[in-house]
Design a protein around this motif. Structure first.
Motif, short mmCIF file in Angstrom:
data_model
loop_
_atom_site.label_atom_id
_atom_site.label_comp_id
_atom_site.label_asym_id
_atom_site.label_seq_id
_atom_site.Cartn_x
_atom_site.Cartn_y
_atom_site.Cartn_z
N ARG A 223 12.50 -5.68 -1.34
CA ARG A 223 13.51 -5.82 -2.40
C ARG A 223 14.69 -4.90 -2.11
O ARG A 223 15.84 -5.26 -2.34
CB ARG A 223 12.89 -5.49 -3.76
N GLU B 180 10.72 -15.24 -1.89
CA GLU B 180 10.40 -13.89 -2.29
C GLU B 180 11.31 -12.97 -1.48
O GLU B 180 12.02 -13.41 -0.58
CB GLU B 180 8.92 -13.60 -2.02
N THR C 42 15.63 -14.09 -5.70
CA THR C 42 14.50 -13.16 -5.69
C THR C 42 14.65 -12.06 -6.75
O THR C 42 13.81 -11.18 -6.85
CB THR C 42 14.35 -12.50 -4.31
N SER D 137 -0.49 -5.16 1.48
CA SER D 137 -0.63 -5.98 0.28
C SER D 137 0.67 -6.74 0.03
O SER D 137 1.76 -6.19 0.23
CB SER D 137 -0.93 -5.10 -0.94
N PRO D 138 0.58 -8.00 -0.38
CA PRO D 138 1.79 -8.78 -0.65
C PRO D 138 2.72 -8.10 -1.65
O PRO D 138 3.94 -8.13 -1.50
CB PRO D 138 1.25 -10.10 -1.20
N ARG D 139 2.14 -7.44 -2.65
CA ARG D 139 2.96 -6.79 -3.66
C ARG D 139 3.74 -5.61 -3.05
O ARG D 139 4.92 -5.42 -3.35
CB ARG D 139 2.08 -6.29 -4.80
N GLY D 140 3.06 -4.84 -2.18
CA GLY D 140 3.73 -3.71 -1.54
C GLY D 140 4.85 -4.16 -0.61
O GLY D 140 5.92 -3.56 -0.57
N ASN E 171 6.56 -6.98 -0.79
CA ASN E 171 7.65 -7.51 -1.59
C ASN E 171 8.49 -6.39 -2.20
O ASN E 171 9.72 -6.46 -2.24
CB ASN E 171 7.11 -8.42 -2.69
N HIS E 172 7.83 -5.33 -2.64
CA HIS E 172 8.55 -4.19 -3.23
C HIS E 172 9.45 -3.53 -2.19
O HIS E 172 10.61 -3.18 -2.49
CB HIS E 172 7.56 -3.17 -3.79
#
Length: 343
Positions: free
Chosen positions: A176, A252, A37, A167-170, A172-173
């Protein structure tokens, strides 16, 4: 017959070599998802895993006790140092073979199979501790991969439900950063279970060689095994990292967090119970469980099938290799029985 102390030193050295190969072979268990990832670079991930493998090795000795006294009857093999040498040899050969072809097989079960094979070669099937093998080896062999799959599936479903509006981006962030913690947990639990296995075999060798009155693990054995595994981890196992982190399921950060956390929980629980389970089996099936929670077609089941074949073959193949090595040691006069001091 060589000097007994020299033979014992040889067994300890071979055991530490096995521990080193175990660390190199199983590095992927702790860092494959975090490398896949791109949360950490391979170098940073390996350093973190090495340090935490070292720390985890000092937590408890129940797994070491199972290896030392729960697979074969120690009193029945006392005096035959070549037995532990053959067990380690069988495990190392199988480890190197599966490492070479990139299959995430189990170092743990290679060692267990090697010990069983060499004990049978020495004094027959009566040397095996069947009840303990059933409770601490075979049952966990079946249940730990299942527990890893179900835990990964359930945790991923729970995370999907909890963050379904985000949101998928949020998501994932956020994961991480959380994945660094889950990978650290996984590395610690790996050291907690796997390093103890070599502690157990060295302690058994010391007992067999009449250097210890019982199977209590000496501190220097803990330290040596922890350091050997940490050095092996630092070498890395990049072929297996590739299989674990890329070929089974496209990960991810949130998937890596779920797989590592669920697998580490299962491994820690097994360690507290004293079961020497396969960390490879557990993290592999946790990854499968996480992937299946998305959709069954997201998982490359062909790769999973190859892994299962390696798992099924490990116990009998490592046992056979250890049996062959024991017979070869007999040909050069190394399988004689050592008398206790003063006898």
């Amino acid at each position: 017959m060589p000097d007994p102390f020299v033979l014992l030193v040889g067994v300890v050295i071979v055991a530490l070599v096995f521990d080193f190969t175990n660390g190199a072979h199983d590095t992927a268990n702790a860092i494959a998802t975090i490398v896949s990832t791109k949360v950490l670079s391979p170098r940073s991930a390996v350093i973190m895993a090495a340090v935490l493998n070292l720390a985890g090795a000092f937590i408890g000795t129940k797994v070491a006790h199972t290896i030392g006294s729960g697979i074969v009857h120690p009193d029945m093999i006392r005096g035959c140092q070549a037995l532990t040498l053959a067990a380690l040899g069988g495990a190392i050969v199988w480890n190197l073979l599966t490492w070479y072809v990139g299959l995430p097989s189990s170092s743990s079960h290679a060692l267990i199979g090697g010990l069983m094979g060499s004990a049978v070669a020495y004094r027959g099937f009566g040397t095996l501790h069947y009840l303990s093998i059933a409770e601490k080896i075979l049952l966990p062999l079946v249940l730990s991969p299942l527990a890893g799959f179900l835990a990964g599936y359930a945790l991923m479903l729970g995370l999907s439900w909890a963050f379904h509006d985000a949101s998928p981006r949020g998501v994932n962030h956020a994961f991480r950063k959380l994945q660094i913690l889950s990978s650290a947990f996984m590395a610690t639990s790996h050291g907690m279970n796997d390093a103890q296995k070599t502690m157990g075999i060295i302690t058994l060798a010391l007992f067999v060689g009449h250097e210890l009155p019982d199977l209590t693990v000496p501190f220097w054995v803990k330290l040596a095994c922890a350091c050997a595994m940490a050095m092996g981890t630092a070498m890395g196992g990049w072929k297996i990292v590739k299989t674990m982190g890329h070929k089974i399921f496209k990960l991810e950060a949130v998937h890596g967090f779920a797989a590592e956390t669920s697998a580490a929980m299962v491994i820690t629980g097994a360690s507290l119970f004293g079961a020497p389970i396969s960390t490879t089996h557990t993290i592999s099936t946790a990854v499968l469980g996480v992937g299946s929670s998305k959709r069954l077609s997201a998982v490359r089941w062909g790769i999973a099938g190859h892994m299962v074949v390696a798992w099924v073959l490990t116990l009998p193949c490592s046992a056979l290799m250890a049996w062959i090595i024991f017979e070869l040691l007999g040909l050069v006069g190394l399988t004689g029985v050592l008398a206790a001091p003063g006898v």
